[in-house]
Design a protein around this motif. Sequence first.
Motif, PDB file in Angstrom:
ATOM      1  N   LEU A 318       0.840  -1.203   0.000  1.00 20.37           N
ATOM      2  CA  LEU A 318       0.000   0.000   0.000  1.00 20.37           C
ATOM      3  C   LEU A 318       0.875   1.253   0.000  1.00 20.37           C
ATOM      4  CD1 LEU A 318      -2.867   1.218   0.195  1.00 20.37           C
ATOM      5  CD2 LEU A 318      -2.628   1.145   2.684  1.00 20.37           C
ATOM      6  N   MET A 319       1.938   1.258   0.791  1.00 22.83           N
ATOM      7  CA  MET A 319       2.848   2.402   0.832  1.00 22.83           C
ATOM      8  C   MET A 319       3.529   2.605  -0.523  1.00 22.83           C
ATOM      9  SD  MET A 319       2.831   4.031   3.759  1.00 22.83           S
ATOM     10  CE  MET A 319       4.440   4.819   3.954  1.00 22.83           C
ATOM     11  N   GLU A 320       3.920   1.513  -1.174  1.00 22.11           N
ATOM     12  CA  GLU A 320       4.572   1.628  -2.482  1.00 22.11           C
ATOM     13  C   GLU A 320       3.609   2.196  -3.528  1.00 22.11           C
ATOM     14  OE1 GLU A 320       6.087  -2.179  -3.499  1.00 22.11           O
ATOM     15  OE2 GLU A 320       7.523  -2.245  -1.822  1.00 22.11           O
ATOM     16  N   ARG A 321       2.387   1.713  -3.506  1.00 30.62           N
ATOM     17  CA  ARG A 321       1.405   2.231  -4.466  1.00 30.62           C
ATOM     18  C   ARG A 321       1.112   3.706  -4.202  1.00 30.62           C
ATOM     19  NH1 ARG A 321      -4.843   0.172  -5.426  1.00 30.62           N
ATOM     20  NH2 ARG A 321      -5.079   1.102  -7.504  1.00 30.62           N
ATOM     21  N   GLY A 322       0.957   4.049  -2.911  1.00 29.25           N
ATOM     22  CA  GLY A 322       0.715   5.436  -2.564  1.00 29.25           C
ATOM     23  C   GLY A 322       1.874   6.340  -2.952  1.00 29.25           C
ATOM     24  N   GLN A 323       3.103   5.851  -2.786  1.00 30.87           N
ATOM     25  CA  GLN A 323       4.282   6.634  -3.152  1.00 30.87           C
ATOM     26  C   GLN A 323       4.318   6.895  -4.660  1.00 30.87           C
ATOM     27  OE1 GLN A 323       8.160   4.780  -2.606  1.00 30.87           O
ATOM     28  NE2 GLN A 323       8.975   6.730  -1.867  1.00 30.87           N
TER      29      GLN A 323
END
Length: 428
Positions: A318-323
């Motif tokens: 989720l953090m990677e997609r948000g980044q």
Amino acid sequence: MGRAWLVWGAGATLLILLAATALVALNRLDELPLPEREAAAAPASPGLIAQGEYLVRVGNCMSCHTQPGGPAFAGGRAIATPFGSVYAPNLTPDDATGLGRWSAAEFWRAMHNGRSRDGRLLYPAFPYPSYTYITRADSDAIYAFLRSLSPVPLQSPPHVLRFPFNTQWALAGWRALFFRPGTFVQQSTQSAEWNRGAYLVQGLGHCAACHTPRNALGALRTDAQFHGGLIPAQNWYAPALNSGREAAVTAWPVEDVVALLKTGVSLQAGVSGPMAEVVFRSLQYLSDADLRAMAVYLRSLPPQDRPEPPVAKPAADLMERGQDIYRQQCAECHGEQGEGRRGAFPALAGNRAVTLADTTNLVRVLLQGGYQPATAGNPRPHGMPPFAQSLRDEEMAAVLSYIRNAWGNVAPRVDTIDVYRARERRGS
């Protein structure tokens, strides 16, 4: 058995009658003597009218009592509440539809007691629970200014409220439970400046109307003043003014608080949403002395922070997609490290508005854009475009979860359902 039921029924009827009598008595303590009611308005001096105009700005009266594009103070604007719509009345001195036949005493009774000229109880969408602390002198000045306006013959529509909230009996019961006329009492242990700030914040500024949570019947919770709350029917969260994690200014220099109130932006933060309208229509016109007094009072509010529960970091995917979304859509203005650009775009790293426990404002800004008010001190503010049409709900949840947990920020993730609910509430 029959006789027992008769006795019980008679007792219940007596209790109901006593309760009804008590309600009537509680709500008839503000009857005006006939001479006061019929007193003709004396000619007001230019100084008194100017003072009233300033006080009307403090109270931001035009925002509610003016339809978009309509005559100033002529009423007719719908004020949405959880119980239906209340239409703001005409405040111009028209005899048939406005304040033309009102005496100063009747106007004071409306401000102080929440009762109309004809005796009807007023709905607390008109913030008389705050205005009750205004002095009679200030009420008379406001009355003088409104009487100086050109009459506008415009009748406001009738209120549209659900039963039983559309009845005077319901209002009488509400008042018996939640309202008593008050008087502002100066604190002898505080400075004159602090007392002036408290008078403005608690009274005409009616800050508690947004920044205090309400109970199920729409009354301000007296046990949680300034603890923050969702603004009824507007679906914006007014952050707590006594929480360091939300909007407390205890640690700010006074000058930064004054700048935020006067221009909508300071070195510490910026405003958006309903607060931007308050700054635009009201606060930017206040004197520096009054703004400083309000700042002194707000800085003195005792902190009410409680220990925060541990926050689980969002999953790595989720953090990677948000980044990825952040780099594509946000980094150009807010910076690769969320550092922002001073004087243009706010920093997201270490920003309390980003890490609020209630994510309503954050989601709404992403949906519909964020705009600071245009003020004399900040005449050409930068804005943020809306992403309601360009990002899906799950993409918004991902980028917001990333922003809330990057660069040292720590906050719970935003779920797709949070975005969906915010979108549905505003009809996007």
